[in-house]
Design a protein around this motif. Structure first.
Motif, PDB file in Angstrom:
ATOM      1  N   GLN A  73      76.245  31.553  31.440  1.00 40.33           N
ATOM      2  CA  GLN A  73      77.572  32.423  31.438  1.00 40.33           C
ATOM      3  C   GLN A  73      77.457  33.433  32.205  1.00 40.33           C
ATOM      4  OE1 GLN A  73      79.211  33.360  27.606  1.00 40.33           O
ATOM      5  NE2 GLN A  73      80.242  35.174  28.360  1.00 40.33           N
ATOM      6  N   ASN A 133      79.307  36.768  33.623  1.00 39.45           N
ATOM      7  CA  ASN A 133      80.391  37.910  33.240  1.00 39.45           C
ATOM      8  C   ASN A 133      80.580  38.723  34.343  1.00 39.45           C
ATOM      9  OD1 ASN A 133      80.880  36.820  30.749  1.00 39.45           O
ATOM     10  ND2 ASN A 133      79.074  37.928  30.009  1.00 39.45           N
ATOM     11  N   PRO A 159      84.879  35.629  32.312  1.00 39.53           N
ATOM     12  CA  PRO A 159      83.619  35.162  31.824  1.00 39.53           C
ATOM     13  C   PRO A 159      83.635  33.485  32.083  1.00 39.53           C
ATOM     14  CG  PRO A 159      85.515  35.368  29.858  1.00 39.53           C
ATOM     15  CD  PRO A 159      85.946  35.793  31.433  1.00 39.53           C
ATOM     16  N   LEU A 214      81.571  29.754  32.803  1.00 43.64           N
ATOM     17  CA  LEU A 214      80.461  29.080  32.507  1.00 43.64           C
ATOM     18  C   LEU A 214      80.206  28.399  33.799  1.00 43.64           C
ATOM     19  CD1 LEU A 214      81.529  26.994  29.393  1.00 43.64           C
ATOM     20  CD2 LEU A 214      80.329  29.041  29.466  1.00 43.64           C
ATOM     21  N   ALA A 273      84.257  30.855  29.332  1.00 45.74           N
ATOM     22  CA  ALA A 273      83.156  30.908  28.358  1.00 45.74           C
ATOM     23  C   ALA A 273      83.957  31.059  26.999  1.00 45.74           C
ATOM     24  CB  ALA A 273      82.101  32.177  28.494  1.00 45.74           C
ATOM     25  N   PRO A 321      83.846  25.175  24.710  1.00 47.55           N
ATOM     26  CA  PRO A 321      83.410  25.432  26.162  1.00 47.55           C
ATOM     27  C   PRO A 321      84.405  24.432  27.095  1.00 47.55           C
ATOM     28  CG  PRO A 321      81.585  24.749  24.940  1.00 47.55           C
ATOM     29  CD  PRO A 321      82.504  24.519  23.966  1.00 47.55           C
ATOM     30  N   ASN A 349      81.762  31.935  19.651  1.00 48.66           N
ATOM     31  CA  ASN A 349      81.393  30.826  20.558  1.00 48.66           C
ATOM     32  C   ASN A 349      81.211  29.544  19.422  1.00 48.66           C
ATOM     33  OD1 ASN A 349      80.104  28.978  22.309  1.00 48.66           O
ATOM     34  ND2 ASN A 349      78.155  29.777  22.551  1.00 48.66           N
TER      35      ASN A 349
END
Length: 153
Positions: free
Chosen positions: A6, A8, A34, A36, A49, A87, A134
């Motif tokens: 991830q 950021n 954010p 992925l 993310a 995700p 998450n």
């Protein structure tokens, strides 16, 4: 994580201090990107993310009132933008706002040591909100009242 990384990037602005005697603001905002990367098979590369809101803002203050020695009030407004739960970015937790209020009174006991009585109301508007983490969602606090007493020995 086992399934990638991830990344950021963003900016955060914070304000705090005591611009007037007894008046202490505290707040700020965060703008976040954010993303992925390196996910398994590249399936979710470039997706947002999960559990990370792109925008958050908080503003509050604490004020020691001049009209009653030892008495203070506080307030806080919290805003969190929408956040994805998964995700693949197929499920989203909506943005939410919460307002908290508080008051305190500090006085001295007969032996000269302080006692502080606090009353707080969390989520005074009784907003119904969910927070994304998450892969999970957590229900926010309903309207909650708290009372506490702190004593020095």
């Amino acid at each position: 994580t086992v399934d990638g990384q991830q990344r950021n990037s963003g900016v955060e602005f914070i304000i705090f201090g005591e611009p007037l005697p007894g008046f202490k603001p505290l707040g700020g905002f965060t703008v976040l990107d954010p993303v992925l990367t390196n996910t398994a098979g590249g399936l979710n590369n470039g997706k947002t993310a999960p559990g990370a809101a792109r925008f958050q803002a908080n503003l509050g203050f604490d004020w020691n009132t001049p009209f009653l020695k030892g008495f203070g009030i506080s307030t806080r407004v919290i805003y969190t933008g929408q956040a994805y739960i998964d995700p693949a970015n197929t499920q989203v937790a909506p943005a939410w706002t919460r307002v908290d209020l508080g008051a305190r009174y500090t006085f001295e006991r007969a032996d000269g040591k302080p006692l502080t009585l606090r009353a707080n109301a969390i989520n005074v508007g009784n907003a119904n909100y969910w927070m994304a983490t998450n892969g999970f969602m957590t229900e926010g606090l309903p309207r909650t009242f708290m009372l506490s007493l702190t004593a020095d020995f």
